[in-house]
Scaffold this active site. Sequence first.
Site, PDB file in Angstrom:
ATOM      1  CB  ALA A 139      -1.077 -10.488  -2.972  1.00  0.00           C
ATOM      2  CE  LYS A 190      -0.697   1.432  -3.907  1.00  0.00           C
ATOM      3  NZ  LYS A 190      -0.208   0.109  -3.581  1.00  0.00           N
ATOM      4  CB  THR A 247       0.963   1.027  -0.060  1.00  0.00           C
ATOM      5  OG1 THR A 247      -0.508   0.336  -0.446  1.00  0.00           O
ATOM      6  CG2 THR A 247       1.893   0.887  -1.200  1.00  0.00           C
ATOM      7  CD  GLU A 280       3.602  -1.613 -11.580  1.00  0.00           C
ATOM      8  OE1 GLU A 280       4.253  -0.657 -12.320  1.00  0.00           O
ATOM      9  OE2 GLU A 280       2.900  -2.323 -12.612  1.00  0.00           O
TER      10      GLU A 280
END
Length: 334
Positions: A139, A190, A247, A280
């Site tokens: 982001a 992921k 990530t 998450e």
Amino acid sequence: MRTAVLSAGSWGTTYAMVLADAGNDVVVHARRPEIADAINTRHENPDYLPGITLPTGLRATTDPAAALDGAEVVVVSIPAQSLRPNLAAWAPHFGGDTIVVSLMKGVETTTGSRMSEVITQEVGLSPERVAVLSGPNLAREVAARQPAASVIACVDEKVAQQLQEAAATPYFRPYTNTDVVGCELGGAVKNVIALAVGLASGLGLGDNATAVLMTRGLAETARLGQVLGADPLTFSGLAGVGDLVATCSSPLSRNRTFGTHLGKGLSVEEATAQTRQTAEGVETSTALLALAHRHGVEMPITEVVVGVIEGKVTAREAADLLMSRAPKPERYSS
């Protein structure tokens, strides 16, 4: 295009910025009045994107009904485990022709459902009106308008193309795909692999260990995707290896950061406090492992991550467990 973004977190606000820069009429739903006020009056979201100037035309409200009023497209970006109860409250305000876009990368712990499945169930839309966006989209970098690309997947290719046109800017390049299953699985798994990479980093392990975890993590994703009907080619694209690399490699990744805290000896509760935003992969790991067991799929990295999160093994034991597995041929079915 009139668009409602249901989230004023870092990624929700960032994607709202992308849509506004692309010329859409965008309203963000913020739970907290001070965030809505900051977006409306100062054109910033200091809690999640400090230092980023948002488009002057981007508006925010604390009233979900007002945000959804007249929206042709609804973008949802909230923690995966809170999606179903929130949708139950929001669904009466959705229009019959609304297209819903999920930015979420998780699996529901109670049902094993992907986010698009939860949306179709709770809002009552057909799968042709539900899309997902996935890819290497940190982001902070996108908010700084640095070059990025992503995948918009929908079983209706025309809907995917419509959403692609609505999000295209000089710095953000969306591609289309019809493989919703593959794009969602790539995004969900992921995060778990990034936790494992973070663990390795926190333990002081090197780049070789990171490369092994990423590569074998991709194999786990492909194995589960195969039995769930995903297109294997999806995992070699932006929503697969692209998202995995970003990530697992970036310090901006909250899942990698969370795993690093665990690798340094912090508890789950302490790591949660340090990370501040939702990682998450923590809750999704359990749901993915249950889904894998249900379909007879082996996911050893995910299993070890779950063991660490549940306190059954230490971070050091986790590294030993992964390296002590019996040697096998290298193929995606292994």
